[in-house]
Design an enzyme around this catalytic site. Structure first.
Site, PDB file in Angstrom:
ATOM      1  N   HIS A 159      -6.733   2.569   9.906  1.00 56.81           N
ATOM      2  CA  HIS A 159      -5.807   1.435   9.887  1.00 56.81           C
ATOM      3  C   HIS A 159      -6.567   0.110   9.748  1.00 56.81           C
ATOM      4  O   HIS A 159      -6.110  -0.931  10.229  1.00 56.81           O
ATOM      5  CB  HIS A 159      -4.918   1.465  11.129  1.00 56.81           C
ATOM      6  N   HIS A 216      -3.333  -1.473   4.979  1.00 56.32           N
ATOM      7  CA  HIS A 216      -3.322  -0.020   5.177  1.00 56.32           C
ATOM      8  C   HIS A 216      -1.915   0.540   5.242  1.00 56.32           C
ATOM      9  O   HIS A 216      -0.932  -0.205   5.319  1.00 56.32           O
ATOM     10  CB  HIS A 216      -4.076   0.349   6.463  1.00 56.32           C
ATOM     11  N   ASP A 242       0.639   3.336   7.253  1.00 56.09           N
ATOM     12  CA  ASP A 242       0.901   4.207   8.394  1.00 56.09           C
ATOM     13  C   ASP A 242       1.655   5.422   7.875  1.00 56.09           C
ATOM     14  O   ASP A 242       2.786   5.294   7.370  1.00 56.09           O
ATOM     15  CB  ASP A 242       1.800   3.514   9.433  1.00 56.09           C
ATOM     16  N   HIS A 266       1.179   9.124  12.196  1.00 60.18           N
ATOM     17  CA  HIS A 266       0.606   8.084  13.052  1.00 60.18           C
ATOM     18  C   HIS A 266       1.310   8.062  14.418  1.00 60.18           C
ATOM     19  O   HIS A 266       0.683   7.811  15.453  1.00 60.18           O
ATOM     20  CB  HIS A 266       0.732   6.740  12.343  1.00 60.18           C
ATOM     21  N   HIS A 309       8.003   1.797  15.273  1.00 59.83           N
ATOM     22  CA  HIS A 309       7.252   2.752  14.463  1.00 59.83           C
ATOM     23  C   HIS A 309       7.939   4.122  14.451  1.00 59.83           C
ATOM     24  O   HIS A 309       8.086   4.745  13.395  1.00 59.83           O
ATOM     25  CB  HIS A 309       5.822   2.910  14.990  1.00 59.83           C
ATOM     26  N   GLU A 313       0.931  -2.311   6.213  1.00 56.98           N
ATOM     27  CA  GLU A 313       0.676  -3.432   7.112  1.00 56.98           C
ATOM     28  C   GLU A 313      -0.515  -4.263   6.632  1.00 56.98           C
ATOM     29  O   GLU A 313      -1.396  -3.759   5.945  1.00 56.98           O
ATOM     30  CB  GLU A 313       0.427  -2.917   8.533  1.00 56.98           C
TER      31      GLU A 313
END
Length: 202
Positions: A43, A47, A49, A53, A152, A164
Site C-alpha cells: 500500500h 495503490h 486495495d 485487504h 473498507h 488511494e
C-alpha cells in the site's frame, strides 16, 4: 488526446500512512550495470486495495479483473468537503458511472494530514448501491483516520476495489478513460499502481 498521470512519485519521501512501511531504495553497482533493491509495502504510494485487504477469502490483487481497472471513469470535485465526503457530495452524480474518482483538497499535498477527506459510511452505501466497480481518492485512505474499517469492509465486501493516494490536482471534473494497473503480485492484498486518465479528445 490529453493524458493525465495521476500517480504520485514512489520514493523514500512519499506520503506515509502511519504504520505503513517506509519505502527504501538501495542502488547496487557491480561495475557493469546497476540494479536497485527496493523495500516497499503493498500500500505504498498510489495503490490499490484488493478485497482481501479487509475481507477474509476476498479477491487478491492478481485476481481482480483487468476490465475493472481499465475503462470509463468519472472524476467528481469534492473539494468543498472538509473531512467527510457524505451522500450530499455524491447525490445525482453517480448515475452511469463505473469508476468514480474523488478529487479533494488533498491533491498536491506532500505531507500526511490525519484530517484528510474520507468517505462516510452512508456515502459508501450509496456507492455500492450505484454499482460502482472501482472508487478512487486522492487522499491517503478512502476511510477516515479514526475509522473502524467499516467503510473498507462495505466497499471491498461488495467487490468494489479501491484506489488511494491518487494525484488529481491537474484533472478537471469530467468523464475519462482510466488505466490503473497493479503489479501481478500473487496472493497480495494490494499493490502500487501506475494510473493514468485520458480524455479521448484530439
Amino acid at each position: 488526446m490529453i493524458i493525465y498521470d495521476i500517480t504520485r512519485d514512489l520514493s523514500a519521501d512519499a506520503i506515509l500512512y502511519p504504520g505503513d512501511i517506509r519505502p527504501r531504495f538501495r542502488e547496487i553497482d557491480n561495475g557493469q550495470y546497476r540494479v536497485t533493491e527496493m523495500t516497499i509495502g503493498t500500500h505504498s504510494g498510489t495503490h490499490i486495495d484488493a478485497p482481501s485487504h479487509y475481507i477474509e477469502g476476498g479477491l487478491t490483487v492478481d485476481r481482480i479483473a483487468l476490465d475493472v481497472l481499465a475503462g470509463s471513469a468519472r472524476v467528481i470535485d469534492c473539494s468543498d468537503a472538509e473531512t467527510l465526503i457524505g451522500p450530499e457530495n455524491l447525490a445525482d452524480r453517480l448515475a452511469g458511472a463505473r469508476t468514480l474518482l474523488l478529487k479533494t483538497w488533498f491533491s498536491g499535498r506532500e505531507e500526511f494530514d490525519p484530517g484528510y477527506p474520507a468517505l462516510s459510511p452512508e456515502a459508501a452505501d450509496l456507492v455500492v448501491e450505484a454499482g460502482i466497480a472501482c472508487i478512487g481518492t486522492d487522499a491517503p485512505s478512502i476511510e477516515a483516520f479514526c475509522g473502524d474499517g467499516s467503510v473498507h469492509r462495505r466497499l471491498l465486501g461488495a467487490g468494489t476495489v479501491v484506489l488511494e493516494l491518487l494525484d488529481l490536482a491537474a484533472v478537471p471534473e469530467g468523464e475519462y478513460h482510466m488505466v490503473a494497473l497493479p503489479m501481478r503480485l500473487a496472493g497480495a492484498d494490494g499493490s502500487p499502481v501506475r494510473a493514468i486518465l485520458c480524455n479521448g479528445k484530439e
